[in-house]
Design an enzyme around this catalytic site. Structure first.
Site: not given
Ligand SMILES: [Ca+2]
Ligand SMILES: [Ca+2]
Ligand SMILES: [Ca+2]
Ligand SMILES: [Ca+2]
Length: 1297
Positions: A417, A287, A610
């Site tokens: 994220h 990521d 996600s």
């Protein structure tokens, strides 16, 4: 008390506005995180973001012209000015829509041109079929123009070029000269983490929110790479290891756990009662960067123990220098390294330390040091670095401003994220701060593959796959996918997609081979990925067709797929009943975010697939912790995947493959069941079979297949290779089905109609188990030939009989109950019978048959009324007395005489000497009969009760007939040879509660179908392979049938479902005794004499029997109903619209024929109709013209006291639109083109004995007010003589509305 995560971020640079949760409770709008949705970033970092590909494209063009390039080198200042101008002008374009975007919602169309710019990537991905081949070896002269790295696992070569023209040159040369050596070749391409929705934490923290931890946080531990992770008190049962220093207890909840609804939704607590994961299990989070110093993460970060940090040496010789926590494959580039404007800041060599900000210092030191200054693009006029003049295949190394060994987030652009994803997997539990990850004791390998602009370049991702494999990760979590799904691809885009998929498959295949699970997010475009597949596109990596790839969509807290409106834009998870495997909670998930307080950390809420993917990765880590606990083998991707999919919670209608959401508790329990030797976990069906089916047969169906010689040999070598005969691969397996039937579900399976070494029988049904636990299945066969494969609940159990009488046993674990399971026995080399017995959770040592009703065969479809048949029969209120009768129902017999020179083949494929015998004795012939095909004659009878050929043939011909009738030939035909056909009636469960019935059937050869499902066959076993003497009539009792297993409480009387009962028969009038009869009886009475008339269970049908003959004085009438086409809806392509019944959807208008306003024709044929009493009109003749829509569906219907003359009917519509005619439940006519002669093939209705009337319905689809509607009958020369219309005489009757 102020919750954590709401403090102002002290390190926020004034240049950037942080997209993290903002402290103001009054700020209701969450900030989006996708670049498209980040106007603030775009505004403030324009030169580094969106303009980049455009500038790059521009320069790419310039690069084709060396003279310009040399001018640039000679006039660097002028060139930089030019760049500034270009950038500024693009800024103008970008900022304006961005500003609009921030207030009025963001469109998603801006990336339309990106594929082209990406195609100009300066990286090329190549793979050769030969392991030793490389581009440098094949093209030595060009090798000085690129750097190259070959990934050890996948053998993909990543070529890095300085100049696009050399890339093109290399590409062309490889294609031209080495096509035979090339496996795949393609440009690097970019993915993204897509839209996630971020919600400020304050939205969640109510006054009732749990308080801050009161106990002092444990003293901050020095966080050095070589320090072991904080130990805890957990006992690892399988290893018997216990930690001495108990400072962390992962059995204790942390303060935010009550806010983490996703944990409850997947039953995390129940799963944790069994395992919270083993530290040996490694989940690689691929990521953006991860804040490895986050206090709720740092205890669970994987450490490469063989790497000494910060010595500039690749101690473990894995090709990466000082890779202690993972690696940063993308780097912190302030500009895209693919741009030639920005030369790399350091030369690319393997020995030099990486040029990261932290180079030369430990991560700890760099953390303590002041933050690095804001990054700015290197001066554009810097000369490009010298490339190694003689590059050889070498290990991964920093390219330009690319990779480094610091996988932490790139401040301040990072959107949190990666850190959020990592916390969902494995945030520390029991440290009294924050929350918990789903697998709070496993380790996170940090693989940063995204650059600060959320670009996930495939080259970086592939390198990370290679690293994860090398370093022993067991699960990879991939919350990224294409920037934008393309549903209308060009040929070029499709070709690119295919290339990318092949590259991607090559990169992931080694992971599949080793058993590493790859969990991928389905994306958040609110799109059906099946549709992408259908247009030849993909959604990488989610749609990769590999056994270790699991594709996950996001569900909300109502266990529906996530969908919401965000900034006036519909967003939601992607889905796909053929592409997305399963769903998991992914809405408002609370997890860790970076750059927070070193004691309490930062947290926020994010939504999207996600978040769902790492949750599933966490469950997978728990499952692997169980599966590998004994053996230490945590590389069990395929098994973990099937456990995750099969143990989910069924949400009927959920648009994913399994229709399930993930359930951590059941997944872990299921994994434990695998640990018990020899126990097979059964996967339940995702539907309630009883609720879905109109009828359940208390029997199994059986189908026979002839095996090819090759298949026989295969099975003898390995019985486990027995095919799934229902699979599409059937034909390639050389199986030829040659008969089907049904048999009782209980007891032994013997008395097979066909047998032999080359015969396989497939016995199938649906198993209903009422409770959880371990069941036993025991199978025995006396045949030494037997090869047996039992599939129950998707578990294949295969046995080969070694000695006659061998017994085989399996234990079956059921975790979901009550539930339905598919059941199939394949028995190859059919000889003597096989027997099976069961044991039950409550009594494991008892072996016996299943209780009645546990093993059934379902129709898998509800009983449905025919749409064109009125619900009610004529009544005293709406019909003349002679139409009103209590005797509804009856049988319709459709039949044909067999032509004298039939070419029907027998079951062995040869053409028999006696064609009549072929028809009568070939059971396949009955299976080919269908009510949709043409039969010469039809007749109605009250009962099917004919015990001799004389009475039967007489009934077929309509009883006493006279030579004057047009259909007099029927009796002559029937009397001279064999006949075949279908007898149909409709039955329903009667009001007093009888819902289970059996039938007593008499025939020579017949099959019984209920709602289309074959459930009984009378065919003598002795018939194959020769042609024995003609059989005599046989009487048998069918298996029991349960009608309407889940009764609708409101369905009473005529509203109860009707079931179609169909008897397909073949018989011969030349036999001395041949008849056809059927009776019904209760399932409990096996006594043949206890069966009785069918009348009590017969339902209203598309025909009925009037009380007397029609009065010759009565006028005939036809009822017409018209619906607005828009209200009915458009039909599927090439299908007819489903026109409703007037009882269900009131029509727009109704009219009757004959009609004084209708166009009138004289009927000259036999003077049958008076003027105005024919069927020819336009709707604007008979309906108020100003109220008509432009397009209507019109259905005209009547109960008809006869058939069409000579079985012929012609329908006219003056538009090229479909017309269709139904007669007594049969579609006898259909046409979609007026140029075709519209001649029906209705059966010639010989005689409606006993005053039977059958429903006639004609439908016109898409009628304009001026379309001509007309029907004629008994003529073939239409439309040359349009004056011949159907006479509306007393044969037609429609009840008063
Ligand atoms: Ca290393
Ligand atoms: Ca080192
Ligand atoms: Ca870095
Ligand atoms: Ca915690």
């Amino acid at each position: 008390m102020q919750p954590p995560g709401t403090e102002q971020e002290s390190e926020t640079s004034p240049i950037y506005s942080k997209p993290e949760p903002e402290p103001q409770p009054t700020e209701p709008e969450p900030q989006p995180t996708e670049p498209e949705l980040q106007p603030t970033e775009q505004e403030q970092q324009p030169t580094e973001q969106e303009p980049q590909p455009t500038v790059q494209a521009e320069i790419r063009t310039d690069a084709q012209r060396p003279s310009f390039k040399s001018w640039v080198h000679a006039h660097p200042f002028c060139f930089s000015s030019l760049v500034v101008i270009v950038v500024l002008s693009i800024l103008t374009v970008i900022i304006v829509p961005s500003a609009v975007c921030s207030t009025a919602g963001c469109g998603s169309s801006k990336n339309d041109n990106e594929p082209e710019s990406i195609a100009n990537s300066l990286r090329l991905l190549v793979r050769f079929t030969e392991p030793d081949a490389s581009v440098a070896k094949l093209l030595p002269l060009l090798s000085k123009y690129f750097n190259t790295t070959k990934l050890g696992s996948s053998r993909l070569e990543v070529l890095q070029f300085e100049d696009g023209k050399f890339l093109t040159e290399v590409k062309n040369l490889l294609k031209a000269k080495y096509a035979d050596k090339l496996d795949t070749l393609g440009d690097d391409f970019v993915l993204s983490s897509g839209t996630t929705v971020q919600v400020p934490l304050t939205a969640l923290l109510s006054p009732e929110a749990p308080p801050q931890p009161e106990a002092p946080i444990q003293p901050a531990q020095p966080f050095a790479p070589n320090m072991p992770p904080i130990s805890d008190t957990e006992v690892i049962a399988s290893r018997g290891r216990r930690s001495a220093q108990a400072v962390l207890d992962s059995t204790k909840p942390d303060p935010f756990e009550p806010l983490m609804w996703h944990l409850k939704a997947v039953n995390a607590a129940e799963a944790w009662a069994l395992t919270r994961g083993l530290p040996e299990v490694i989940v690689a989070v691929m990521d953006g960067g991860i804040d490895i110093e986050h206090p709720d993460l740092k205890g669970n970060i994987w450490v490469n123990k063989d790497e000494i940090p910060d010595n500039g040496i690749d101690d473990d010789r894995n090709g990466y220098i000082d890779d202690v926590y993972g690696y940063d494959f993308a780097g912190p580039c302030t500009v895209d390294w693919r741009s030639t404007i920005s030369p790399p800041p350091a030369p690319a060599t393997t020995s030099a330390p990486p040029p990261s900000a932290a180079a030369g210092r430990s991560l700890l030191q760099s953390r303590r040091s002041p933050p690095p200054p804001p990054r700015s693009p290197p001066p554009p006029r810097s000369p490009p670095p010298p490339f190694n003049a003689n590059p050889v295949d070498r290990l991964w190394s920093p390219f330009e401003c690319g990779s480094d060994n610091d996988p932490r987030p790139d401040k301040p652009m990072d959107n949190g994220h990666g850190t959020h994803v990592a916390g969902i997997v494995a945030a520390v539990r029991g440290n009294k701060i924050g929350g918990a990850g789903l697998a709070p004791r496993v380790r996170i390998m940090v693989l940063k593959v995204a650059d600060p602009w959320n670009n996930f370049y495939a080259s970086n991702v592939f390198a990370a796959y290679d690293y994860a494999l090398k370093m022993g990760a067991h699960v990879l979590t991939n919350s990224f996918g294409p920037r934008q799904p393309v549903f209308n691809p060009t040929a070029f885009q499709k070709a690119e997609a295919a290339r990318q998929e092949l590259l991607y498959t090559r990169a992931v295949q080694p992971l599949a081979d080793k058993g590493v699970l790859l969990v991928a997010a389905a994306g958040n475009e609110n799109s059906n990925l099946d549709g992408l597949r259908d247009v030849g596109m993909n959604y990488l990596p989610c749609t990769l067709d590999l056994p270790n790839v699991l594709c996950v969509g996001a569900s909300d807290n109502a266990t529906k797929l996530w969908q919401e409106v965000f900034y006036n834009r519909d967003i939601g998870t992607n889905y796909g009943p053929r592409t997305v495997d399963i769903a998991a909670p992914g809405v408002r998930v609370l997890s860790t975010t970076p750059f927070g307080d070193s004691v309490t950390g930062n947290y926020d809420l994010k939504s999207g697939s996600s978040m769902a993917a790492p949750l599933v990765s966490g469950v997978a880590a728990l499952v692997l912790s169980v599966l590998g606990a004994e053996s230490g083998n945590f590389f069990q991707a395929a098994r973990a995947k099937s456990i995750l999919l099969e143990s989910g919670t069924t949400q009927t209608g959920l648009q994913v493959v399994t229709q399930r959401t993930v359930d951590a508790a059941r997944a872990v329990q299921t994994a434990q069941a695998f640990g018990i030797d020899g126990v097979h976990l059964l996967a339940p069906m995702s539907v309630d079979v009883a609720a879905k089916s109109g009828a359940l047969l208390r029997s199994l169906t059986e189908s026979y297949y002839r095996l090819s010689a090759a298949m026989v040999a295969t099975l003898e070598a390995d019985v486990a290779k027995a095919p799934h005969v229902s699979s599409p691969a059937l034909t390639t397996l050389g199986l030829t089905p040659f008969a089907t039937a049904a048999r009782p579900a209980a007891g032994a399976l013997r008395g097979f109609k066909h047998n032999g070494a080359d015969v396989m029988v497939a016995i199938r049904g649906h198993l209903n188990l009422p409770s959880r636990g371990v069941y036993g299945l025991r199978v025995a066969s006396t045949s030494p030939l037997a090869l047996i494969a039992v599939t129950v609940g998707q578990r294949r159990l295969s046995w080969k009989v070694q000695t006659a009488g061998s017994t085989y046993e399996a234990r079956l674990q059921v975790d979901t109950a009550p539930a339905w399971f598919e059941f199939e026995v394949l028995y190859a080399g059919v000889a003597d019978g096989i027997e099976y017995a069961w044991s039950f959770p409550s009594s494991f040592n008892y072996w016996g048959p299943l209780p009645e009703g546990w093993l059934v065969t379902a129709t898998m479809a509800p009983a449905k009324p025919l749409p064109y048949v009125p619900r009610d029969m004529p009544t005293a209120r709406n019909a003349p007395a002679f139409h009103v009768t209590a005797a509804v129902g009856g049988f319709q017999l459709l039949w044909s005489a067999m032509p004298a020179n039939s070419t029907q083949l027998d079951a062995t494929g040869s053409s028999p000497a006696d064609p009549a015998a072929a028809i009568v004795f070939n059971p396949n012939f009955l299976s080919t009969l269908s009510p949709d095909q043409h039969y010469s004659y039809s007749v109605f009878v009250d009962e099917l009760a004919f015990s001799t050929s004389t009475t039967f043939v007489s009934a077929l011909a309509g009883g006493a007939i006279t030579a004057s009738r047009a259909d007099a030939g029927a009796l002559a035909e029937a009397g001279s040879g064999p006949v075949y056909g279908i007898a149909t009636t409709y039955i329903q469960s009667i009001v007093d509660g009888l819902s289970a019935v059996a039938f007593r059937v008499t025939c020579t050869h017949c099959q019984l179908y209920l709602d289309g499902l074959l459930f009984h066959e009378t065919v003598d076993a002795a018939y194959v392979p020769g042609f024995p003497a003609l059989p005599t009539t046989t009487t048998r009792i069918t298996p029991c049938v349960t009608l309407d297993p889940v009764r609708n409480a409101n369905a009473t009387g005529v509203n109860r479902p009707r079931h179609q009962l169909q008897i397909r028969f073949a018989t011969t009038s030349r036999s001395s005794a041949a008849g056809l009869a059927i009776q019904h009886g209760a399932c409990t009475s096996p006594d043949l004499d206890a069966f009785m008339s069918m009348r009590p269970i017969m339902a209203p049908a598309p025909w009925y029997r009037a009380s007397s003959a029609p009065s010759s004085a009565a006028n005939g009438s036809i009822q017409c109903d018209a619906w607005d086409s828009d209200a009915v809806g458009q039909p599927e392509y090439m299908q007819l619209a489903n026109i409703p019944r007037p009882e269900d959807v009131p029509p727009l208008a109704r009219f009757r024929m004959p009609n004084t306003r209708a166009t009138s024709f004289v009927c000259p044929v036999g003077q049958l109709c008076a003027a105005g009493r024919n069927f020819t009109t336009t709707t604007n003749n008979v309906l108020p013209q100003n109220s008509l829509p432009s397009s209507l569906y019109v259905r005209c219907w009547a109960w008809m006291g006869r058939g069409f003359r000579s079985g012929l009917v012609t329908v006219y519509l003056s538009d090229r639109l479909p017309t269709v005619v139904y007669l007594a439940g049969q579609q006898v006519f259909r046409s979609g083109d007026w140029t075709v002669v519209r001649q029906s093939r209705a059966p010639n209705t010989t005689f409606l004995s006993g005053n039977f009337r059958q429903i006639m319905a004609v439908e016109w689809h898409g009628v304009s007010p001026f379309s001509w509607l007309s029907m004629t009958e008994g003529r073939v020369d239409f439309p040359s003589d349009v004056s011949v219309s159907i006479p509306i005489d007393t044969s037609f009757f429609a009840p008063a509305p």
